[in-house]
Write a protein that holds these residues in place. Structure first.
Motif, mmCIF file in Angstrom:
data_model
loop_
_atom_site.group_PDB
_atom_site.id
_atom_site.type_symbol
_atom_site.label_atom_id
_atom_site.label_comp_id
_atom_site.label_asym_id
_atom_site.label_seq_id
_atom_site.Cartn_x
_atom_site.Cartn_y
_atom_site.Cartn_z
ATOM 1 N N ALA A 111 35.493 61.087 26.393
ATOM 2 C CA ALA A 111 35.276 60.639 25.350
ATOM 3 C C ALA A 111 34.395 60.215 24.473
ATOM 4 N N ARG A 112 34.095 59.930 23.496
ATOM 5 C CA ARG A 112 33.100 59.213 23.137
ATOM 6 C C ARG A 112 33.164 58.051 23.147
ATOM 7 N N ARG A 113 34.258 57.226 22.282
ATOM 8 C CA ARG A 113 34.436 55.903 22.517
ATOM 9 C C ARG A 113 35.951 55.910 22.707
ATOM 10 N N ILE A 114 36.251 54.847 23.555
ATOM 11 C CA ILE A 114 37.544 54.184 24.329
ATOM 12 C C ILE A 114 37.740 52.971 23.439
ATOM 13 N N LEU A 115 38.660 52.923 23.011
ATOM 14 C CA LEU A 115 38.313 51.470 22.659
ATOM 15 C C LEU A 115 40.178 50.731 22.540
ATOM 16 N N CYS A 116 40.099 49.599 23.909
ATOM 17 C CA CYS A 116 41.294 49.177 24.457
ATOM 18 C C CYS A 116 41.391 47.775 23.676
ATOM 19 N N GLU A 117 42.570 47.694 23.586
ATOM 20 C CA GLU A 117 43.091 46.288 23.078
ATOM 21 C C GLU A 117 43.091 45.177 23.974
ATOM 22 N N VAL A 118 43.752 45.358 24.619
ATOM 23 C CA VAL A 118 44.199 44.909 26.123
ATOM 24 C C VAL A 118 43.167 43.614 26.338
ATOM 25 N N HIS A 119 43.079 42.791 26.376
ATOM 26 C CA HIS A 119 42.413 42.052 27.506
ATOM 27 C C HIS A 119 43.200 41.424 28.971
ATOM 28 N N GLU A 120 42.402 40.901 29.982
ATOM 29 C CA GLU A 120 42.606 40.908 31.300
ATOM 30 C C GLU A 120 43.961 39.547 31.324
ATOM 31 N N GLY A 121 44.981 39.635 32.424
ATOM 32 C CA GLY A 121 45.951 39.253 32.197
ATOM 33 C C GLY A 121 47.212 39.292 31.028
ATOM 34 N N GLN A 122 46.758 39.904 30.206
ATOM 35 C CA GLN A 122 47.339 40.084 29.066
ATOM 36 C C GLN A 122 49.069 40.968 30.224
ATOM 37 N N SER A 123 50.276 40.858 29.417
ATOM 38 C CA SER A 123 51.125 41.304 29.487
ATOM 39 C C SER A 123 51.919 42.309 28.290
ATOM 40 N N ILE B 40 43.188 53.378 21.871
ATOM 41 C CA ILE B 40 43.309 54.753 21.744
ATOM 42 C C ILE B 40 41.099 55.630 21.764
ATOM 43 N N ILE B 41 41.779 56.901 22.041
ATOM 44 C CA ILE B 41 40.233 57.459 22.662
ATOM 45 C C ILE B 41 39.734 58.077 21.664
ATOM 46 N N THR C 248 40.852 64.086 28.166
ATOM 47 C CA THR C 248 40.255 62.945 29.097
ATOM 48 C C THR C 248 40.826 63.049 30.048
ATOM 49 N N ASP C 249 40.708 62.834 31.164
ATOM 50 C CA ASP C 249 40.902 63.082 33.074
ATOM 51 C C ASP C 249 41.959 60.940 32.966
ATOM 52 N N LEU C 250 42.583 61.804 33.687
ATOM 53 C CA LEU C 250 43.616 60.880 33.963
ATOM 54 C C LEU C 250 44.555 60.453 35.426
ATOM 55 N N TYR C 251 44.035 59.147 35.940
ATOM 56 C CA TYR C 251 43.800 59.426 37.320
ATOM 57 C C TYR C 251 45.443 58.852 37.384
#
Length: 61
Positions: A1-13, A22-23, A29-32
């Protein structure tokens, strides 16, 4: 993926099934998964984001 946008911050439920990012511009995408998960898809299977269930998590202790 060229750009992964994560809208979650550390500690957020998050709740089950809630989107957390979103990717963009990616075709693969490789998923572990954590140990103990039961995969519900096959290698090479095409999935649809937000629709395909990828794995089942083990019950919480």
């Amino acid at each position: 993926a060229r750009r992964i946008l994560c809208e979650v911050h550390e500690g957020q439920s998050l709740t089950a099934g809630q989107r957390f990012g979103i990717i963009r511009f990616g075709s693969r995408t490789d998923l572990y998964l954590p140990e103990g998960c039961t995969p519900l898809v096959a290698v090479g299977q095409r999935m649809i984001g937000g629709e395909t269930v990828i794995a089942e998590l083990p019950a919480a202790p």
